[in-house]
Motif scaffolding. Structure first.
Motif, PDB file in Angstrom:
ATOM      1  N   THR B 219      62.717  44.760  44.648  1.00 51.04           N
ATOM      2  CA  THR B 219      62.277  44.070  42.901  1.00 51.04           C
ATOM      3  C   THR B 219      61.633  45.883  43.001  1.00 51.04           C
ATOM      4  O   THR B 219      61.361  47.249  42.132  1.00 51.04           O
ATOM      5  CB  THR B 219      60.953  43.977  42.801  1.00 51.04           C
ATOM      6  N   SER B 220      61.955  46.346  44.600  1.00 55.48           N
ATOM      7  CA  SER B 220      60.160  47.710  44.566  1.00 55.48           C
ATOM      8  C   SER B 220      61.301  49.020  44.752  1.00 55.48           C
ATOM      9  O   SER B 220      60.614  49.995  44.748  1.00 55.48           O
ATOM     10  CB  SER B 220      59.108  48.359  45.642  1.00 55.48           C
ATOM     11  N   ILE B 252      55.637  37.455  41.156  1.00 53.02           N
ATOM     12  CA  ILE B 252      56.133  38.821  41.679  1.00 53.02           C
ATOM     13  C   ILE B 252      57.361  39.495  40.685  1.00 53.02           C
ATOM     14  O   ILE B 252      56.894  40.240  39.888  1.00 53.02           O
ATOM     15  CB  ILE B 252      57.310  39.013  43.243  1.00 53.02           C
ATOM     16  N   GLN B 253      57.962  38.746  40.625  1.00 51.73           N
ATOM     17  CA  GLN B 253      59.437  38.856  39.450  1.00 51.73           C
ATOM     18  C   GLN B 253      58.839  39.777  37.790  1.00 51.73           C
ATOM     19  O   GLN B 253      59.015  39.951  37.218  1.00 51.73           O
ATOM     20  CB  GLN B 253      60.395  37.992  39.726  1.00 51.73           C
ATOM     21  N   GLY B 257      57.961  43.045  36.196  1.00 53.92           N
ATOM     22  CA  GLY B 257      58.571  42.917  34.619  1.00 53.92           C
ATOM     23  C   GLY B 257      60.440  42.465  35.307  1.00 53.92           C
ATOM     24  O   GLY B 257      61.264  42.940  34.432  1.00 53.92           O
ATOM     25  N   VAL B 258      61.043  41.768  36.085  1.00 53.63           N
ATOM     26  CA  VAL B 258      62.460  41.541  36.321  1.00 53.63           C
ATOM     27  C   VAL B 258      62.448  40.266  35.656  1.00 53.63           C
ATOM     28  O   VAL B 258      61.638  39.079  35.232  1.00 53.63           O
ATOM     29  CB  VAL B 258      62.226  41.430  37.569  1.00 53.63           C
ATOM     30  N   ILE B 259      63.856  39.968  34.729  1.00 58.48           N
ATOM     31  CA  ILE B 259      63.781  39.354  34.129  1.00 58.48           C
ATOM     32  C   ILE B 259      64.544  37.889  34.767  1.00 58.48           C
ATOM     33  O   ILE B 259      65.121  38.542  35.813  1.00 58.48           O
ATOM     34  CB  ILE B 259      65.227  39.562  32.800  1.00 58.48           C
ATOM     35  N   PRO B 260      64.413  36.960  34.424  1.00 56.95           N
ATOM     36  CA  PRO B 260      64.613  35.674  35.620  1.00 56.95           C
ATOM     37  C   PRO B 260      66.055  35.642  35.309  1.00 56.95           C
ATOM     38  O   PRO B 260      67.251  35.861  34.910  1.00 56.95           O
ATOM     39  CB  PRO B 260      64.091  34.430  34.401  1.00 56.95           C
ATOM     40  N   ASP B 261      66.758  35.231  36.690  1.00 59.89           N
ATOM     41  CA  ASP B 261      68.105  35.255  36.425  1.00 59.89           C
ATOM     42  C   ASP B 261      68.630  34.405  35.376  1.00 59.89           C
ATOM     43  O   ASP B 261      69.998  34.646  35.282  1.00 59.89           O
ATOM     44  CB  ASP B 261      68.551  35.272  37.832  1.00 59.89           C
ATOM     45  N   GLY B 300      62.365  37.193  23.339  1.00 55.02           N
ATOM     46  CA  GLY B 300      61.625  37.536  24.350  1.00 55.02           C
ATOM     47  C   GLY B 300      60.721  38.733  25.464  1.00 55.02           C
ATOM     48  O   GLY B 300      59.532  38.584  26.043  1.00 55.02           O
ATOM     49  N   GLY B 301      61.144  40.009  25.012  1.00 54.17           N
ATOM     50  CA  GLY B 301      60.187  40.758  24.961  1.00 54.17           C
ATOM     51  C   GLY B 301      60.348  41.958  25.936  1.00 54.17           C
ATOM     52  O   GLY B 301      59.670  42.378  26.670  1.00 54.17           O
ATOM     53  N   TYR B 302      61.792  41.371  26.652  1.00 52.00           N
ATOM     54  CA  TYR B 302      62.781  41.957  27.914  1.00 52.00           C
ATOM     55  C   TYR B 302      63.067  43.714  27.454  1.00 52.00           C
ATOM     56  O   TYR B 302      63.355  43.644  26.541  1.00 52.00           O
ATOM     57  CB  TYR B 302      63.773  41.628  27.994  1.00 52.00           C
TER      58      TYR B 302
END
Lengths: 358, 362
Positions: B219-220, B252-253, B257-261, B300-302
């Motif tokens: 993610t980083s 962590i995701q 701010g990572v969107i769930p798969d 969802g605010g993504y």
């Protein structure tokens, strides 16, 4: 006598109606003494600010609700004076950078440094640090965001920053990486209905489920709007059970629907003039142009053939983007109208208008 | 009376409880040896420790690769903690850095001849006879301010060394860049990232599973600061629940701010990208299907940027799409990304992207 939106705004984390996991997390963070910088993001009306206020209360107790407004004067490098209204309590301070326009960097720098360099005076305060809440953080200029970077690290000992934004897209990566991101999603229809029912119960009137679901469908995830509509409806029709109720849309929306009808009904130079007058009307009533184009596109798309929908949306997105870069909003609104008319006519009468596109 | 004469009790000036310190500050490398990766730069700079000679320097590279840490560690090793304050001036974007500051503050500091080092304070440190000015985030300095630096750098070169730190070397004007020796900091590779993260986790007594470390690294994008901040945030969250839970890769995701798969896959499915766990009914949605999927994402605010980058990964790495389809999609993504960074409306752009991708894949 305050609006229901304010009257029934949850005051503490326990009272929040939805996202229980999020509330539990916030509570434990506030209690742990190890409170990070935070960034709340989500669509409008989802309850970001309410949650921030609840967190502040959880951190500092009821004292955080005693607000005062202070007028501060800042001097820009070009010796211009800026008056800024700052909402503050003993423990926190709220800023809305769009109030100061292009000078947001100076204001952020000065206010944050001042807060950061003074320690908490109140010995009874629960926390050693103060909190600065920055609303509409996505409106901050790049410069101002850059100015936040080191400040956030350096003064961690007596300053925490809470950013509130609609989207994280416009925030620079260094800021995002320094904050704990908190996503506040819009409530689901069921959650909104339960909130409406709760308010109705508190106000002691009967809310038929059909009316509630009607309001929720109109509000598209915006709880603030749902509550406002509910209150307006209650004012107009004291007895919600009796007659068949029409849930009133905002004026500008009905107006947009009319404009969309005009566009679809006839495509001619005269009609463009009519539409133009109506668009001016909307703009002069302070409806944001990007909202106008969005609503119009939605309404037009409802009435046209499937094959045209994608195109119309594409041009709406295209001209909305142009509008951001350009200066005069009406030009781009008009350009979109003309474009839509051209596509529509082309499609309906199969006229070759390829030359017109250039 | 006595009480007046007694020296006031020495209070530590910045009494920060180490437990509350951000880990990125706490575990900032103290010496040059601690710096992860960047072997080449470290090697060159270490020589200067022995030779007492330091050129003007320009550090550039992506965020979180250790630029600021390196120069701070270097100057600390040169001067020691006592002299550090009088010999080093650190200015960053949070300080006013217009042309007037260059003319006054920087020039004044550069002009002072360094005082002879106090023998006691400098014990064990080389303490060369010059001062260091660190201009952090130098790419946000205005052109004028940079131009004003030019002569200052040369005139006082004997007693003052400059170190410019920036992300984009192209934003530094040529005359300044040519006065400095440049050091490029490259993105941290996964293994040194992993070593450092495990070191921090161990020092903090946090139990991390390999899958969590993997999630942190992926993610980083090689930004060590980001991964350490995420680790700390995740630790805060997991430690504050009762009973303290373990850190999950999912946490962590969410923090990043990572969107769930699942969400992204569903969105991709409604655009006509075939996936493993996507029911193909969604594909036939047409305009309304796409519109609904977009609305779900927005509610969802993504963030649109995040949607774009994750969708991009799905499409470009997709095993079944043809090269032509992929390139068409890539063009669309590029255009939408530009529009988004210009500040266009997110919902409209997402919808437009969705519809065009859907068309391109049909």
């Amino acid at each position: 006598m305050s609006l229901w939106v304010d009257k029934y705004r949850p005051r503490s984390l326990e009272d929040l109606h939805y996202h229980p996991e999020l509330s539990a997390r916030l509570r434990s963070l506030a209690g742990s003494g190890d409170f990070p910088h935070m960034l709340f993001y989500g669509p409008s009306g989802a309850g970001k600010k309410t949650r921030v206020a609840c967190v502040l209360r959880e951190l500092f107790g009821a004292g955080a609700e005693k607000l005062k407004i202070e007028q501060r004067v800042f001097l820009t490098p070009s010796k211009r004076k800026l008056d800024v209204n700052v909402v503050m309590s003993n423990y926190h301070l709220e800023l809305t950078p769009s109030d100061v326009g292009t000078y947001d960097r100076q204001v952020i720098q000065e206010i944050l440094k001042e807060i950061a360099q003074t320690q908490q005076v109140d010995l009874n305060a629960k926390q050693r640090f103060k909190v600065v809440v920055i609303n509409e953080a996505d409106q901050l200029s790049r410069d101002a965001q850059a100015a936040l970077r080191r400040t956030m690290e350096k003064y961690m000992s007596n300053l925490r920053i809470i950013l509130v934004a609609n989207s994280t897209s416009k925030l620079i990566a260094p800021i995002k990486s320094r904050c704990l991101l908190v996503r506040v999603a819009a409530p689901t229809p069921e959650e909104m209905e339960s909130v409406l029912a709760y308010v109705a119960k508190k106000e002691r009137f009967d809310l038929p489920p059909e009316v509630a679901s009607g309001i929720v469908a109109e509000a598209t995830g915006n709880l603030r709007r749902a509550l406002l509509v509910l209150e307006a409806l209650k004012m107009q029709h004291p007895d919600l059970n009796a007659e068949k109720l029409e849930i009133a849309k905002p004026d500008w929306e009905t107006y947009c629907t009319k404009v969309a009808d005009l566009i679809v009904a006839e495509q001619s130079a005269q009609r463009i003039l009519d539409v133009r007058a109506k668009l001016y009307e909307l703009i002069s009533h302070c409806i944001p142009p990007s909202l106008i184009i969005k609503t119009l596109a939605d309404r037009v798309v409802e009435q046209v053939d499937e094959a045209l929908k994608a195109d119309i949306m594409h041009w709406a997105a295209f001209y909305e983007h142009r509008m951001r870069q350009g200066n005069k909003k009406i030009f781009h609104l008009e350009a979109w109208v003309v474009k839509v008319m051209s596509i529509y006519k082309h499609f309906m009468f199969d006229i070759d208008l390829t030359g017109f596109d250039e | 009376m006595q009480s007046f004469l007694k020296p006031p009790k020495q209070q530590p000036k910045h009494a920060v409880d180490p437990a509350l310190q951000p880990w990125i500050e706490k575990y900032r490398p103290k010496t040059m040896d601690d710096i992860s990766a960047q072997e080449h730069t470290v090697q060159v700079l270490k020589k200067t420790l022995g030779s007492n000679n330091l050129p003007h320097m320009l550090f550039y590279g992506p965020p979180g690769t250790g630029k600021t840490s390196t120069i701070l560690a270097l100057s600390r090793q040169l001067f020691g903690p006592e002299l550090f304050r009088s010999r080093v001036l650190e200015l960053n974007a949070s300080d006013e850095r217009g042309i007037s500051v260059v003319r006054e503050k920087i020039k004044n500091f550069a002009r002072q001849t360094p005082r002879a080092a106090d023998a006691e304070a400098s014990r064990g440190y080389p303490c060369p006879p010059y001062k260091i000015i660190i201009l952090d985030e130098a790419d946000s300095m205005t052109q004028d301010a940079q131009a004003a630096l030019r002569r200052v750098m040369e005139t006082y070169a004997k007693i003052t060394r400059f170190c410019l730190v920036c992300n984009y070397v192209t934003r530094i004007i040529e005359p300044l860049a040519s006065r400095c020796s440049k050091f490029r900091f490259h993105t941290l590779d996964a293994s040194s990232n992993r070593t450092r993260l495990e070191y921090v986790a161990h020092a903090e007594g946090v139990a991390v599973t390999p899958s969590v470390v993997d999630a942190l690294i992926s993610t980083s994008d090689g930004d060590l600061r980001r991964s350490i901040t995420y680790l700390q945030s995740a630790h805060r969250l997991s430690a504050s629940t009762t009973p303290p839970g373990e850190i999950q890769a999912r946490d962590i995701q969410e923090i990043a701010g990572v969107i769930p798969d699942a969400v992204v896959n569903r969105f991709a499915g409604s655009l006509g990208v075939e996936g493993e766990d996507v029911d193909m009914d969604a594909k036939k949605g047409g305009y309304d299907g796409v519109r609904k999927a977009v609305q779900e994402l927005v509610m969802g605010g993504y963030s649109a940027m995040q949607v774009l980058s994750q969708l991009h990964d799905i499409v470009i790495l997709h095993p079944l799409l043809s090269g032509r389809q992929k390139s068409r999609c890539a063009l669309i993504f590029a255009e939408v990304d530009k529009n988004l960074s210009d500040g266009a409306d997110e919902e409209l752009q997402l919808l437009d992207m969705g519809l065009r991708v859907w068309k391109a894949l049909r």
